[in-house]
Design an enzyme around this catalytic site. Sequence first.
Site, PDB file in Angstrom:
ATOM      1  N   GLY A   1      24.049  98.728  32.452  1.00 30.55           N
ATOM      2  CA  GLY A   1      22.709  99.334  32.420  1.00 30.55           C
ATOM      3  C   GLY A   1      22.226  99.790  33.782  1.00 30.55           C
ATOM      4  O   GLY A   1      21.233 100.509  33.889  1.00 30.55           O
TER       5      GLY A   1
ATOM      6  N   ASN B   1      20.549  86.777  37.930  1.00 29.69           N
ATOM      7  CA  ASN B   1      20.194  88.092  37.399  1.00 29.69           C
ATOM      8  C   ASN B   1      19.085  88.757  38.214  1.00 29.69           C
ATOM      9  O   ASN B   1      18.852  89.956  38.071  1.00 29.69           O
ATOM     10  CB  ASN B   1      19.789  88.001  35.923  1.00 29.69           C
ATOM     11  CG  ASN B   1      20.944  88.375  35.006  1.00 29.69           C
ATOM     12  OD1 ASN B   1      21.975  88.855  35.463  1.00 29.69           O
ATOM     13  ND2 ASN B   1      20.764  88.157  33.720  1.00 29.69           N
ATOM     14  N   TYR B   2      18.359  87.975  39.040  1.00 34.80           N
ATOM     15  CA  TYR B   2      17.454  88.598  40.020  1.00 34.80           C
ATOM     16  C   TYR B   2      18.110  88.418  41.378  1.00 34.80           C
ATOM     17  O   TYR B   2      17.599  87.742  42.268  1.00 34.80           O
ATOM     18  CB  TYR B   2      16.044  87.993  39.953  1.00 34.80           C
ATOM     19  CG  TYR B   2      15.300  88.421  38.716  1.00 34.80           C
ATOM     20  CD1 TYR B   2      15.058  89.772  38.480  1.00 34.80           C
ATOM     21  CD2 TYR B   2      14.868  87.491  37.780  1.00 34.80           C
ATOM     22  CE1 TYR B   2      14.395  90.184  37.322  1.00 34.80           C
ATOM     23  CE2 TYR B   2      14.211  87.900  36.623  1.00 34.80           C
ATOM     24  CZ  TYR B   2      13.981  89.241  36.404  1.00 34.80           C
ATOM     25  OH  TYR B   2      13.333  89.652  35.268  1.00 34.80           O
TER      26      TYR B   2
ATOM     27  N   GLY C   1      25.862  94.430  29.416  1.00 35.78           N
ATOM     28  CA  GLY C   1      26.974  93.977  30.263  1.00 35.78           C
ATOM     29  C   GLY C   1      26.545  93.094  31.418  1.00 35.78           C
ATOM     30  O   GLY C   1      27.050  91.983  31.592  1.00 35.78           O
ATOM     31  N   GLY C   2      25.597  93.564  32.217  1.00 35.35           N
ATOM     32  CA  GLY C   2      25.157  92.783  33.373  1.00 35.35           C
ATOM     33  C   GLY C   2      24.268  91.619  32.956  1.00 35.35           C
ATOM     34  O   GLY C   2      24.374  90.512  33.489  1.00 35.35           O
TER      35      GLY C   2
ATOM     36  N   TYR D   1      17.867  82.670  40.407  1.00 38.73           N
ATOM     37  CA  TYR D   1      18.451  83.222  39.173  1.00 38.73           C
ATOM     38  C   TYR D   1      19.348  84.405  39.539  1.00 38.73           C
ATOM     39  O   TYR D   1      18.883  85.382  40.110  1.00 38.73           O
ATOM     40  CB  TYR D   1      17.306  83.644  38.253  1.00 38.73           C
ATOM     41  CG  TYR D   1      17.692  84.306  36.942  1.00 38.73           C
ATOM     42  CD1 TYR D   1      18.906  84.022  36.320  1.00 38.73           C
ATOM     43  CD2 TYR D   1      16.826  85.185  36.313  1.00 38.73           C
ATOM     44  CE1 TYR D   1      19.238  84.630  35.110  1.00 38.73           C
ATOM     45  CE2 TYR D   1      17.153  85.788  35.101  1.00 38.73           C
ATOM     46  CZ  TYR D   1      18.367  85.507  34.514  1.00 38.73           C
ATOM     47  OH  TYR D   1      18.693  86.105  33.319  1.00 38.73           O
TER      48      TYR D   1
HETATM   49  P1  FDA Z   1      24.271  96.528  36.039  1.00 38.24           P
HETATM   50  O1  FDA Z   1      25.035  97.523  35.285  1.00 38.24           O
HETATM   51  O2  FDA Z   1      23.671  96.949  37.343  1.00 38.24           O
HETATM   52  O3  FDA Z   1      25.158  95.227  36.207  1.00 38.24           O
HETATM   53  C1  FDA Z   1      24.716  94.057  36.882  1.00 38.24           C
HETATM   54  C2  FDA Z   1      25.933  93.309  37.439  1.00 38.24           C
HETATM   55  O4  FDA Z   1      26.858  93.010  36.390  1.00 38.24           O
HETATM   56  C3  FDA Z   1      26.728  94.135  38.457  1.00 38.24           C
HETATM   57  O5  FDA Z   1      27.316  93.256  39.385  1.00 38.24           O
HETATM   58  C4  FDA Z   1      27.804  94.783  37.596  1.00 38.24           C
HETATM   59  O6  FDA Z   1      28.937  95.194  38.342  1.00 38.24           O
HETATM   60  C5  FDA Z   1      28.112  93.684  36.601  1.00 38.24           C
HETATM   61  N1  FDA Z   1      28.546  94.210  35.308  1.00 38.24           N
HETATM   62  C6  FDA Z   1      27.898  95.143  34.562  1.00 38.24           C
HETATM   63  N2  FDA Z   1      28.561  95.357  33.436  1.00 38.24           N
HETATM   64  C7  FDA Z   1      29.640  94.560  33.442  1.00 38.24           C
HETATM   65  C8  FDA Z   1      30.709  94.363  32.525  1.00 38.24           C
HETATM   66  N3  FDA Z   1      30.767  95.046  31.387  1.00 38.24           N
HETATM   67  N4  FDA Z   1      31.695  93.484  32.846  1.00 38.24           N
HETATM   68  C9  FDA Z   1      31.641  92.797  34.015  1.00 38.24           C
HETATM   69  N5  FDA Z   1      30.641  92.954  34.919  1.00 38.24           N
HETATM   70  C10 FDA Z   1      29.641  93.825  34.637  1.00 38.24           C
HETATM   71  N6  FDA Z   1      16.563  89.569  33.357  1.00 38.24           N
HETATM   72  C11 FDA Z   1      16.209  88.686  32.409  1.00 38.24           C
HETATM   73  O7  FDA Z   1      16.882  87.663  32.223  1.00 38.24           O
HETATM   74  N7  FDA Z   1      15.125  88.926  31.608  1.00 38.24           N
HETATM   75  C12 FDA Z   1      14.379  90.049  31.726  1.00 38.24           C
HETATM   76  O8  FDA Z   1      13.416  90.226  30.982  1.00 38.24           O
HETATM   77  C13 FDA Z   1      14.738  90.990  32.745  1.00 38.24           C
HETATM   78  N8  FDA Z   1      14.007  92.120  32.948  1.00 38.24           N
HETATM   79  C14 FDA Z   1      14.363  92.992  33.960  1.00 38.24           C
HETATM   80  C15 FDA Z   1      13.589  94.135  34.188  1.00 38.24           C
HETATM   81  C16 FDA Z   1      13.938  95.002  35.222  1.00 38.24           C
HETATM   82  C17 FDA Z   1      13.103  96.249  35.438  1.00 38.24           C
HETATM   83  C18 FDA Z   1      15.049  94.715  36.048  1.00 38.24           C
HETATM   84  C19 FDA Z   1      15.410  95.633  37.187  1.00 38.24           C
HETATM   85  C20 FDA Z   1      15.811  93.584  35.819  1.00 38.24           C
HETATM   86  C21 FDA Z   1      15.482  92.712  34.770  1.00 38.24           C
HETATM   87  N9  FDA Z   1      16.236  91.587  34.524  1.00 38.24           N
HETATM   88  C22 FDA Z   1      15.853  90.710  33.548  1.00 38.24           C
HETATM   89  C23 FDA Z   1      17.429  91.315  35.314  1.00 38.24           C
HETATM   90  C24 FDA Z   1      18.661  91.832  34.587  1.00 38.24           C
HETATM   91  O9  FDA Z   1      19.005  90.906  33.571  1.00 38.24           O
HETATM   92  C25 FDA Z   1      19.854  91.953  35.558  1.00 38.24           C
HETATM   93  O10 FDA Z   1      19.533  92.844  36.583  1.00 38.24           O
HETATM   94  C26 FDA Z   1      21.129  92.364  34.839  1.00 38.24           C
HETATM   95  O11 FDA Z   1      22.227  92.033  35.640  1.00 38.24           O
HETATM   96  C27 FDA Z   1      21.140  93.850  34.553  1.00 38.24           C
HETATM   97  O12 FDA Z   1      22.247  94.207  33.760  1.00 38.24           O
HETATM   98  P2  FDA Z   1      22.683  95.734  33.708  1.00 38.24           P
HETATM   99  O13 FDA Z   1      23.870  95.853  32.873  1.00 38.24           O
HETATM  100  O14 FDA Z   1      21.494  96.577  33.408  1.00 38.24           O
HETATM  101  O15 FDA Z   1      23.006  95.999  35.241  1.00 38.24           O
END
Ligand code: FDA
Length: 540
Positions: free
Chosen positions: A110, A474-475, A180-181, A472
């Site tokens: 994401g 994830n932050y 994913g993340g 945490y």
């Molecule tokens: P992204 O794609 O950036 O991935 C995050 C990390 O995981 C990176 O290191 C990436 O390389 C790795 N990764 C991604 N996909 C992968 C895969 N398929 N296999 C292996 N590694 C992979 N958290 C929470 O618990 N509750 C909440 O309500 C929120 N709300 C929220 C709002 C906003 C605006 C933000 C910016 C962040 C949150 N978060 C959150 C935090 C969020 O859970 C955290 O940033 C996640 O890692 C985001 O996942 P994405 O896939 O979007 O990120």
Amino acid sequence: MKFPQFSMLPFLMVVVMLSLSGTTLSHPHWDFLLCLSLRLANYSTISKVIYVQNNPSYLSVLNASIHNTRFSTPATPKPFAIITPLKTSHVRSTLYCSKKHGFQLRIRSGGHDVEGLSYVSEVPFVILDLLNFRAIKVDTKNEVAWVQSGATLGELYYAIAAKTNTLAFPAGMCHTVGAGGHFSGGGYGTLFRKYGLAADNIIDARMIDVNGRILDRKSMGEDVFWAIRGGGGNTFGIVLAWKLKLVPVPAVVTVFTVNKNLEQNATKIFHRWQYIAHKLPDDLFMNVWITKVNSSQVGTKTVQATFRGMLLGGVDELITLIQDKFPELGLAEENCNEMSWIESVLYFGGLPLQSVDILLDKNALPTLSLKAKSDYVKEPIPESGIEGLMSMFLEEEADNAVAMIPAFGGKMDEIPENELPYPHRAGNLFEATSIVQWTKEQNAESGKYISWSRRLYSYMTPYVSKSPREAYVNYRDLDLGINNINDYTSYEQASIWGFKYFKNNFKRLVQVKTKVDPMNFFRNEQSIPPLLSPWKKKGN
Ligand code: FDA
């Protein structure tokens, strides 16, 4: 006449693609592209999967999933190529060619990584962007779903609600966050006091390991399956999809919001909340947001505590409960709204309540620059401490800052600390995450906002968890320490942030990493290092 299977066409197409774009490439870049093109073997696939710099779509593909514009400046290091696989074999090929030609791989789902680690690296890198891996299959009969990693939480919730209004999944509140993340770091939202984290409700996964093997829970083994559910992304492999256990929700839930500013006793009410919220029934989610707002006196500001929550039940039950346990809040019927669970997703995601289709819109909310820091609180903060916290929100840099404070307790108290890598369970009253935001146009002044965030973190020291000061994953916060990104990182060095994110689970994560990726191919600034780094072994 039949053409031979091996064709020079992909190679020629890459040559044409690059010469048209005016890109000058060094050997490893050429070699990588050639390697990947030969494996994809068909021009129409290549043009849909490989985006090199200067390709007209490169920047739009890169920016489409950047959710922190702090990392979207001309000076931000850019990937040499973005790969958007259409199928599993493309993912394996990207892995193979990145390894072979020495490119670091940043996996993006994401794109919400708050430190931009899924799309920024200081060393030559490619992005593996899973934006085409977004399939979701919901099986209401067996109360399970498979979701591919590139799907957003909004798409997941939408797909569940399209089939039933009495099942849900307990994950985060922001609809554009990627599966994913999010699942890789734990993931919590409005159902976590009832059902735990998203990761607690994952029952299988499909992953590609560093050797290109496609594994499920059985073939990866319980250690790896444990590690990928919270040990942080980009560390153990590329997770393609997750199998989720869906959870029951009533057809009607009740949401509420009560705002109290400093003049309305916000400090005292929040102080009291700390003693009560974590003990309330697990059907109730309750979150406090602290922000700066306009006061009733024109031209002046105040600080507001927003008490927002959801009961898995009706409005009468909610009002009776809050009037009994937390009368100081003054909750009244006009603060409450009955709705379906899927509508509550819109409510908590800050989206208009009109149509759930907005959950499919990745651009429904503006993207800003931000810095986040998280803490866990185990003892109530004294009133004097809260007063200081509130006054920091009156500072100029906090115009667009928020402290997000969800009450813990409930199911989180019942799950042992070592059940999954996420260790912050019993004994926490709440988590406190501060996010300071500014616009992309203000990026030149990032320093002042980041320094406000650090001052707030320093101010909070006496009131939050200690030894370690927990955080945490994830932050993600790179202030806590980083790996040497292209060099040996010792266990001791990584322990500094590793124990904050994972407490004693960090040791088991290192063991799993050592077993599955001893050469540390999957890495970023805060990935788990293997016990003996390959660079150390080689004596470099
Ligand atoms: P992204 O794609 O950036 O991935 C995050 C990390 O995981 C990176 O290191 C990436 O390389 C790795 N990764 C991604 N996909 C992968 C895969 N398929 N296999 C292996 N590694 C992979 N958290 C929470 O618990 N509750 C909440 O309500 C929120 N709300 C929220 C709002 C906003 C605006 C933000 C910016 C962040 C949150 N978060 C959150 C935090 C969020 O859970 C955290 O940033 C996640 O890692 C985001 O996942 P994405 O896939 O979007 O990120």
